[in-house]
Enzyme design. Structure first.
Site: not given
Length: 404
Positions: A2, A53-54, A56, A79-81, A104
């Site tokens: 993201c 936003r991407l 997931i 941004n991330g997981e 998350d």
């Protein structure tokens, strides 16, 4: 991935930040997040947050950012997981936190509300985080332990700006791009710039494993919350115990990274690292692993197709290949070395491997949305001739010099 960005004029007597500016900073990073976009003005217009936003995890509108927690006093762009968000959520809900999504992202907010700056010690994953805390009048940035997710910032004349890519910062009209000559020297020597330096004077990158907190006074405090080499006593193990431990760590790491609500796959070169990724992932999946390999038309000696095919056959993967040649690589060179793209982008590969990586991504994007890449000891400990040799296969004014 993201894209996040923001600006805070902490010293301003009144709010002057325009939403249109935040949106411009955000939208130069549209490639990082084509699925959704958001923006927020905070601190009575003295600041703004932007997000691309991407999707997931939790593909619904509940994952929209900027996002707030239990109240609207704390806002997040991220941004991330976060790989352990589900286990953290269970405890947070037991302690009274109410969730509005399955993301998350929301776990970060609730952890911060409960633990303050110590939240970062609880989360596992790859992340670049920005939090605005209205009650404490502070902006908090945090970057993951290994520095997988990029995060840049710029501070000057009572103004603090940050973004996932430097070109987001450059969209601000008060930022003048100037070359950081010392950083350029390092880049030409090491093909990277050591943190916190970047190729632009005044723009810095937050180092891996660090957190930045800036308050109303404008003092930016940067602290290290994690060290890759902590001062601990060495663990004594037999060779068999070391092998077992490494395998357990790899299996656990791969399992965490398989968390997604969209299809995902693996870059497969046929080498030790990517093959291990496929082998362990296949143990954890009920469907065939999607694998993607790049081959070369013109120089068969560079191909790893046979070894990749062998691994694919052994583990029954859903295998895809793309072939590229010298012409395709030369067509990509102008994009690779375009001044703004080259020095502003955040990419794993900042050399000739970018050509292969781009081809991998174009192939995979048609069939999947999330990809696992394992960079192991082979590329770290020794160099490969790789794609650079492809460019020097025949005389050409644009070709790289032959590698020894």
């Amino acid at each position: 991935m993201c894209g996040i960005c923001g600006v805070w004029e902490y010293g301003a007597a009144e709010g002057r930040v325009e939403r249109a500016l935040v949106e411009r900073m955000r939208d130069v990073m549209t490639h990082r997040g084509p699925d959704d976009a958001g923006a927020l003005l905070f601190d009575e217009g003295r600041g703004g947050l932007g997000f691309r936003r991407l999707s997931i995890i939790d593909l619904s509108e509940a994952g929209h950012q900027p996002m707030h927690g239990c109240t609207d006093r704390v806002w997040l762009v991220f941004n991330g997981e976060i790989y352990n968000h589900a286990s953290l959520r269970e405890g947070l809900e037991q302690r009274g936190h109410v969730y509005a999504s399955r993301t998350d992202s929301e776990t970060i907010l609730h952890l911060y509300e409960e633990r303050g700056l110590d939240f970062v010690n609880e989360i596992e994953g790859d992340f670049a985080i920005a939090l605005w805390d209205a009650d404490r009048e502070q902006l908090v940035l945090a970057r993951d332990r290994a520095g997988v997710k990029p995060l840049y910032f710029y501070q000057h004349n009572g103004r603090f700006i940050f973004a996932s890519e430097i070109k987001g910062i450059l969209e601000h009209p008060e930022v003048t791009p100037e070359v950081n000559e010392e950083a350029l020297y390092h880049y030409l020597t090491f093909v990277t710039t050591p943190a916190p330096q970047t190729l632009f004077r005044g723009a810095q990158k937050l180092p891996a494993g660090h957190m930045l907190v800036i308050g109303r006074t404008g003092e930016a405090r940067i602290t290290q919350y994690w060290d890759a080499l902590p001062p601990v006593s060495p663990v004594v193990r037999t060779e068999a115990e070391h092998q077992k431990n490494i395998l357990e760590l790899l299996r656990s790491s791969i399992k965490k990274r398989m968390m997604a609500d969209v299809p995902f796959g693996v870059f497969l070169s046929g080498g030790v690292d990517s093959s291990a990724n496929v082998a362990l992932m296949s143990e954890l999946m009920t469907q065939p692993v999607r694998t993607f390999t790049v081959g070369f038309h013109d120089t068969e000696e560079l191909n790893e197709l046979e070894s990749a095919r062998a691994i694919s056959k052994r583990f029954g993967t859903n295998h895809h290949e793309v072939m590229i040649g010298r012409e395709e690589m030369l067509r990509f060179l102008p994009e690779l070395v375009s001044p703004i793209r080259f020095v502003c982008r955040s990419t794993m590969f900042q050399d000739s491997r970018a050509i292969r990586g781009r081809s991998w991504c174009r192939l995979a994007r048609v069939r999947t949305k999330s990809l696992a890449v394992m960079i192991g000891s082979e590329p770290i400990c020794r160099s490969r001739k790789g794609s650079g040799a492809m460019l020097s296969a025949r005389p050409c004014p644009l070709a790289a010099r032959p590698q020894p």
